[in-house]
Write an enzyme that holds these catalytic residues in place. Structure first.
Site, PDB file in Angstrom:
ATOM      1  N   LYS A  58       0.830  -1.206   0.000  1.00 25.53           N
ATOM      2  CA  LYS A  58       0.000   0.000   0.000  1.00 25.53           C
ATOM      3  C   LYS A  58       0.867   1.259   0.000  1.00 25.53           C
ATOM      4  O   LYS A  58       0.677   2.158  -0.811  1.00 25.53           O
ATOM      5  CB  LYS A  58      -0.911   0.015   1.229  1.00 25.53           C
ATOM      6  CG  LYS A  58      -1.621   1.353   1.424  1.00 25.53           C
ATOM      7  CD  LYS A  58      -2.386   1.432   2.731  1.00 25.53           C
ATOM      8  CE  LYS A  58      -1.557   1.831   3.916  1.00 25.53           C
ATOM      9  NZ  LYS A  58      -1.358   3.263   4.134  1.00 25.53           N
ATOM     10  N   ASN A  59       1.809   1.319   0.943  1.00 26.93           N
ATOM     11  CA  ASN A  59       2.574   2.556   1.094  1.00 26.93           C
ATOM     12  C   ASN A  59       3.390   2.877  -0.145  1.00 26.93           C
ATOM     13  O   ASN A  59       3.591   4.044  -0.477  1.00 26.93           O
ATOM     14  CB  ASN A  59       3.494   2.467   2.322  1.00 26.93           C
ATOM     15  CG  ASN A  59       2.703   2.633   3.614  1.00 26.93           C
ATOM     16  OD1 ASN A  59       1.519   2.944   3.580  1.00 26.93           O
ATOM     17  ND2 ASN A  59       3.362   2.418   4.740  1.00 26.93           N
ATOM     18  N   ARG A  77      -2.978  11.034   4.504  1.00 30.92           N
ATOM     19  CA  ARG A  77      -1.764  11.839   4.485  1.00 30.92           C
ATOM     20  C   ARG A  77      -0.958  11.685   3.194  1.00 30.92           C
ATOM     21  O   ARG A  77      -0.354  12.642   2.714  1.00 30.92           O
ATOM     22  CB  ARG A  77      -0.932  11.411   5.696  1.00 30.92           C
ATOM     23  CG  ARG A  77       0.276  12.206   5.949  1.00 30.92           C
ATOM     24  CD  ARG A  77       0.941  11.701   7.212  1.00 30.92           C
ATOM     25  NE  ARG A  77       2.339  12.089   7.258  1.00 30.92           N
ATOM     26  CZ  ARG A  77       2.749  13.238   7.764  1.00 30.92           C
ATOM     27  NH1 ARG A  77       1.898  14.082   8.278  1.00 30.92           N
ATOM     28  NH2 ARG A  77       4.033  13.545   7.750  1.00 30.92           N
ATOM     29  N   CYS A 108      -3.754   8.950   9.733  1.00 28.23           N
ATOM     30  CA  CYS A 108      -3.961   8.238  10.985  1.00 28.23           C
ATOM     31  C   CYS A 108      -3.597   9.127  12.163  1.00 28.23           C
ATOM     32  O   CYS A 108      -2.637   9.874  12.110  1.00 28.23           O
ATOM     33  CB  CYS A 108      -3.064   7.002  11.039  1.00 28.23           C
ATOM     34  SG  CYS A 108      -3.728   5.602  10.153  1.00 28.23           S
ATOM     35  N   ARG A 122       2.748  14.390  13.397  1.00 26.53           N
ATOM     36  CA  ARG A 122       3.085  14.156  11.994  1.00 26.53           C
ATOM     37  C   ARG A 122       3.146  15.435  11.157  1.00 26.53           C
ATOM     38  O   ARG A 122       2.335  15.646  10.241  1.00 26.53           O
ATOM     39  CB  ARG A 122       2.120  13.163  11.367  1.00 26.53           C
ATOM     40  CG  ARG A 122       2.138  11.827  12.065  1.00 26.53           C
ATOM     41  CD  ARG A 122       1.288  10.823  11.382  1.00 26.53           C
ATOM     42  NE  ARG A 122       1.991  10.118  10.340  1.00 26.53           N
ATOM     43  CZ  ARG A 122       1.439   9.159   9.614  1.00 26.53           C
ATOM     44  NH1 ARG A 122       0.193   8.826   9.805  1.00 26.53           N
ATOM     45  NH2 ARG A 122       2.128   8.541   8.686  1.00 26.53           N
ATOM     46  N   PRO A 123       4.103  16.299  11.443  1.00 31.09           N
ATOM     47  CA  PRO A 123       4.233  17.518  10.646  1.00 31.09           C
ATOM     48  C   PRO A 123       4.765  17.218   9.236  1.00 31.09           C
ATOM     49  O   PRO A 123       5.144  16.079   8.941  1.00 31.09           O
ATOM     50  CB  PRO A 123       5.248  18.342  11.440  1.00 31.09           C
ATOM     51  CG  PRO A 123       6.020  17.361  12.245  1.00 31.09           C
ATOM     52  CD  PRO A 123       5.123  16.191  12.487  1.00 31.09           C
ATOM     53  N   VAL A 124       4.772  18.244   8.384  1.00 27.12           N
ATOM     54  CA  VAL A 124       5.309  18.062   7.026  1.00 27.12           C
ATOM     55  C   VAL A 124       6.454  19.036   6.757  1.00 27.12           C
ATOM     56  O   VAL A 124       6.758  19.348   5.619  1.00 27.12           O
ATOM     57  CB  VAL A 124       4.212  18.216   5.938  1.00 27.12           C
ATOM     58  CG1 VAL A 124       3.316  17.003   5.900  1.00 27.12           C
ATOM     59  CG2 VAL A 124       3.428  19.493   6.122  1.00 27.12           C
ATOM     60  N   ASP A 172       4.970   0.102  11.845  1.00 29.62           N
ATOM     61  CA  ASP A 172       3.676  -0.384  11.348  1.00 29.62           C
ATOM     62  C   ASP A 172       3.368  -1.818  11.780  1.00 29.62           C
ATOM     63  O   ASP A 172       2.280  -2.328  11.498  1.00 29.62           O
ATOM     64  CB  ASP A 172       3.619  -0.284   9.816  1.00 29.62           C
ATOM     65  CG  ASP A 172       3.455   1.150   9.347  1.00 29.62           C
ATOM     66  OD1 ASP A 172       3.213   2.031  10.182  1.00 29.62           O
ATOM     67  OD2 ASP A 172       3.579   1.385   8.125  1.00 29.62           O
ATOM     68  N   ILE A 209       9.268   5.967  16.711  1.00 34.21           N
ATOM     69  CA  ILE A 209       9.016   6.752  15.489  1.00 34.21           C
ATOM     70  C   ILE A 209       7.875   7.749  15.694  1.00 34.21           C
ATOM     71  O   ILE A 209       7.984   8.913  15.323  1.00 34.21           O
ATOM     72  CB  ILE A 209       8.660   5.825  14.286  1.00 34.21           C
ATOM     73  CG1 ILE A 209       9.675   4.678  14.155  1.00 34.21           C
ATOM     74  CG2 ILE A 209       8.542   6.628  12.994  1.00 34.21           C
ATOM     75  CD1 ILE A 209      11.035   5.043  13.653  1.00 34.21           C
ATOM     76  N   ARG A 221      -8.726   0.471   4.832  1.00 33.25           N
ATOM     77  CA  ARG A 221      -7.742   1.376   4.224  1.00 33.25           C
ATOM     78  C   ARG A 221      -6.485   0.621   3.817  1.00 33.25           C
ATOM     79  O   ARG A 221      -5.819   1.014   2.860  1.00 33.25           O
ATOM     80  CB  ARG A 221      -7.334   2.465   5.235  1.00 33.25           C
ATOM     81  CG  ARG A 221      -8.374   3.525   5.456  1.00 33.25           C
ATOM     82  CD  ARG A 221      -7.790   4.661   6.258  1.00 33.25           C
ATOM     83  NE  ARG A 221      -6.479   5.038   5.735  1.00 33.25           N
ATOM     84  CZ  ARG A 221      -5.509   5.598   6.446  1.00 33.25           C
ATOM     85  NH1 ARG A 221      -5.686   5.863   7.707  1.00 33.25           N
ATOM     86  NH2 ARG A 221      -4.357   5.902   5.882  1.00 33.25           N
TER      87      ARG A 221
HETATM   88  C1  UD1 Z   1       5.286   6.398   6.355  1.00 33.52           C
HETATM   89  C2  UD1 Z   1       4.246   5.323   6.222  1.00 33.52           C
HETATM   90  C3  UD1 Z   1       3.762   4.870   7.593  1.00 33.52           C
HETATM   91  C4  UD1 Z   1       4.938   4.455   8.447  1.00 33.52           C
HETATM   92  C5  UD1 Z   1       5.999   5.541   8.477  1.00 33.52           C
HETATM   93  C6  UD1 Z   1       7.286   5.141   9.181  1.00 33.52           C
HETATM   94  C7  UD1 Z   1       3.129   5.856   4.134  1.00 33.52           C
HETATM   95  C8  UD1 Z   1       1.863   6.248   3.475  1.00 33.52           C
HETATM   96  N1  UD1 Z   1       3.108   5.828   5.466  1.00 33.52           N
HETATM   97  O1  UD1 Z   1       4.660   7.496   7.009  1.00 33.52           O
HETATM   98  O2  UD1 Z   1       2.866   3.778   7.418  1.00 33.52           O
HETATM   99  O3  UD1 Z   1       4.493   4.227   9.766  1.00 33.52           O
HETATM  100  O4  UD1 Z   1       6.369   5.910   7.140  1.00 33.52           O
HETATM  101  O5  UD1 Z   1       7.803   3.993   8.618  1.00 33.52           O
HETATM  102  O6  UD1 Z   1       4.098   5.513   3.495  1.00 33.52           O
HETATM  103  N2  UD1 Z   1       8.268  13.887  10.518  1.00 33.52           N
HETATM  104  C9  UD1 Z   1       8.522  15.212  10.787  1.00 33.52           C
HETATM  105  N3  UD1 Z   1       8.461  16.102   9.747  1.00 33.52           N
HETATM  106  C10 UD1 Z   1       8.170  15.723   8.473  1.00 33.52           C
HETATM  107  C11 UD1 Z   1       7.923  14.370   8.207  1.00 33.52           C
HETATM  108  C12 UD1 Z   1       7.986  13.459   9.254  1.00 33.52           C
HETATM  109  O7  UD1 Z   1       8.779  15.590  11.927  1.00 33.52           O
HETATM  110  O8  UD1 Z   1       8.122  16.585   7.581  1.00 33.52           O
HETATM  111  C13 UD1 Z   1       8.343  12.894  11.628  1.00 33.52           C
HETATM  112  C14 UD1 Z   1       7.041  12.146  11.865  1.00 33.52           C
HETATM  113  O9  UD1 Z   1       6.170  12.873  12.684  1.00 33.52           O
HETATM  114  C15 UD1 Z   1       7.556  10.875  12.516  1.00 33.52           C
HETATM  115  C16 UD1 Z   1       8.899  10.635  11.816  1.00 33.52           C
HETATM  116  O10 UD1 Z   1       9.245  11.877  11.229  1.00 33.52           O
HETATM  117  O11 UD1 Z   1       7.778  11.074  13.884  1.00 33.52           O
HETATM  118  C17 UD1 Z   1       8.871   9.582  10.724  1.00 33.52           C
HETATM  119  O12 UD1 Z   1       7.800   9.845   9.858  1.00 33.52           O
HETATM  120  P1  UD1 Z   1       7.830   9.454   8.312  1.00 33.52           P
HETATM  121  O13 UD1 Z   1       8.918   8.444   8.090  1.00 33.52           O
HETATM  122  O14 UD1 Z   1       7.855  10.686   7.501  1.00 33.52           O
HETATM  123  O15 UD1 Z   1       6.437   8.735   8.156  1.00 33.52           O
HETATM  124  P2  UD1 Z   1       5.356   8.919   7.006  1.00 33.52           P
HETATM  125  O16 UD1 Z   1       6.035   9.114   5.691  1.00 33.52           O
HETATM  126  O17 UD1 Z   1       4.337   9.896   7.441  1.00 33.52           O
END
Ligand code: UD1
Length: 429
Positions: free
Chosen positions: A22-23, A96, A120, A125-127, A310, A332, A402
């Site tokens: 999926k991811n 997301r 979720c 989970r910031p960007v 996950d 994480i 999902r």
């Molecule tokens: C992806 C996966 C999710 C998995 C995660 C970690 C998808 C759709 N989802 O989520 O299932 O649990 O990887 O393997 O692929 N962070 C920041 N700033 C950012 C981005 C991330 O602080 O801009 C933080 C997050 O809050 C978290 C950490 O970085 O604490 C890791 O997150 P990230 O690896 O980015 O996870 P996702 O891509 O959201």
């Protein structure tokens, strides 16, 4: 809303085919926006999330056609032109991964307006890393009223992007944008998950120049345009790991096929430590547990190749019946123990302190009504229910839908007593 009813106590026997990841599929679908030629993705999972992203892509100008192909389900994405570079709140809030259309939209059209994401409820989970990556590639970013307004009228240009910590989504986003940037890009501290390799393979099949994916340093030489391609989505390591734990919980012997055991080495080692027999095959693994009780083992989630976050909820479910005390550390996400109170409803003995949970194995779980809170947490309740005495009713199974394709069908085929109750249970909030 549907419910899933499970009567525990039956060992699982048979075979479970694992679907495409999926991811990975979600980011590969976003890659379809980068070319005016068709991108055909095979081994596609059919999930609420992929359908949902398909709807968003259609809105942006893509033709999205799902069909049954020779190698399983396939999706053909064709975006002759981007007709709208606007991804509204209602489309990004629910998932997301929709946010990953931002990079491709800027790369292809020079501008975009994309809502900040939801997803979720497993922490803040910031960007910020996504946005700083796009800025490093020359995009001008403004945030207003929950939207990202991005501009790069003369196109993106290569740059050096250093991630302070591993982010799957930000690494993928940077790759999706940098492939069409002018010049070279280097990603330092990139995520190393297998999904990075899958995305790079697909982009390279489309004519991109990406090397180093799967390592912390990724190099990308921008190209002027990308072409169409056909790409098979990698097997879903999280789905495979989840069924491996379902068998470990319920007992029995199940062969997981169309899968890759090498992608979940960290889990399989822990299962073996706990007393589960694992036989690795070229196309998956056979998981076996006789009647003996498992031994409690500790895990700590980590970026790949560490133990995947996950699979944390599922492993915790498994440990609820193990002999001894297991410590489960989540490193994480800061709020990923929402399954704990629900597992407790089934009789589990778990205490949480900060990012650590202590799971004291009990002799027996008992069926109860429980509520799915997020995607992976919800499947942990299904796993626990497979070994609980009596019936468990899982509410809010839209979380399960999902990310898990035909879950009840796959488990029933191995003898589990699982059925879906259409339209049962409580209403949506
Ligand atoms: C992806 C996966 C999710 C998995 C995660 C970690 C998808 C759709 N989802 O989520 O299932 O649990 O990887 O393997 O692929 N962070 C920041 N700033 C950012 C981005 C991330 O602080 O801009 C933080 C997050 O809050 C978290 C950490 O970085 O604490 C890791 O997150 P990230 O690896 O980015 O996870 P996702 O891509 O959201």
């Amino acid at each position: 809303m549907d419910q899933i009813a499970i009567i525990g106590g039956t060992p699982l026997q048979g075979e479970i085919p694992i679907g495409g990841a999926k991811n990975s599929a979600l980011k590969l679908m976003a890659a379809g926006l980068l070319t005016d030629e068709p991108l055909i993705l095979t081994n596609m999972p059919r999930l609420a999330d992929t359908r949902f992203l398909g709807e968003l892509l259609r809105r942006l100008g893509a033709e999205v056609v799902e069909s049954a192909g020779p190698a399983g389900a396939q999706t053909r994405l064709h975006t002759p032109e981007i007709t709208s570079a606007y991804a509204p709140y209602d489309k990004v809030r629910q998932m997301r991964a929709s946010f990953n259309v931002l990079g491709p939209l800027i790369a292809r059209t020079g501008h975009a307006k994309v809502s900040l994401p939801g997803g979720c409820a497993i922490g803040a989970r910031p960007v910020d890393l996504h946005l700083s990556s796009l800025q490093a590639l020359g995009a001008h970013i403004d945030l207003h009223e929950g939207y990202v307004y991005a501009q790069a009228p003369r196109g993106l240009k290569g740059g050096r992007i250093e991630f302070p910590f591993s982010s799957v989504g930000a690494t993928e986003h940077a790759m999706l944008a940098a492939v069409l940037a002018r010049g070279d890009t280097e990603l330092i501290g990139a995520a190393c998950e297998p999904e990075m390799v899958d995305l790079a393979d697909c982009l390279n099949a489309m004519g991109a120049k990406v090397t180093g994916a799967g390592t912390p340093t990724i190099q990308i030489s921008g190209v002027a345009r990308l072409t169409g391609a056909t790409h098979a989505v990698i097997p879903d390591r999280i789905e495979m790991g989840t069924y491996a734990m379902a068998v470990a919980m319920a007992g029995g012997a199940v062969r997981l096929t169309n899968a890759r055991a090498d992608l979940i080495g960290a889990l399989l080692t822990k299962l073996e430590e706990a007393g589960v027999a694992v036989e690795r095959h070229g196309d998956g693994a056979t998981i076996r547990r006789d009647g003996r009780r498992l031994t409690a083992v500790e895990i700590s989630t980590d970026p790949y190749p560490g133990f995947p976050t996950d699979l944390q909820a599922q492993f915790m479910a498994l440990m609820t019946l193990a002999d001894g005390v297991s410590v489960v550390r989540e490193t994480i996400f800061e709020n990923r123990f929402m399954h704990v109170p629900e597992l407790a409803r089934l009789g589990a003995d778990i205490t949480v302190s900060g990012g650590e949970a202590q799971v004291r194995g009990v002799d027996q779980l008992e069926g109860a009504q429980v509520m799915a809170t997020d995607l992976r947490a919800s499947v942990s309740l299904v796993i626990a229910a497979l070994a609980a005495r009596g019936e468990t009713l899982v509410n809010r199974v839209y979380h399960l839908d999902r990310g898990f394709e035909r879950l009840e069908e796959k488990l029933s085929a191995c003898g589990a007593q699982v059925r879906r109750i259409k339209g049962g249970g409580e209403g949506e909030e």
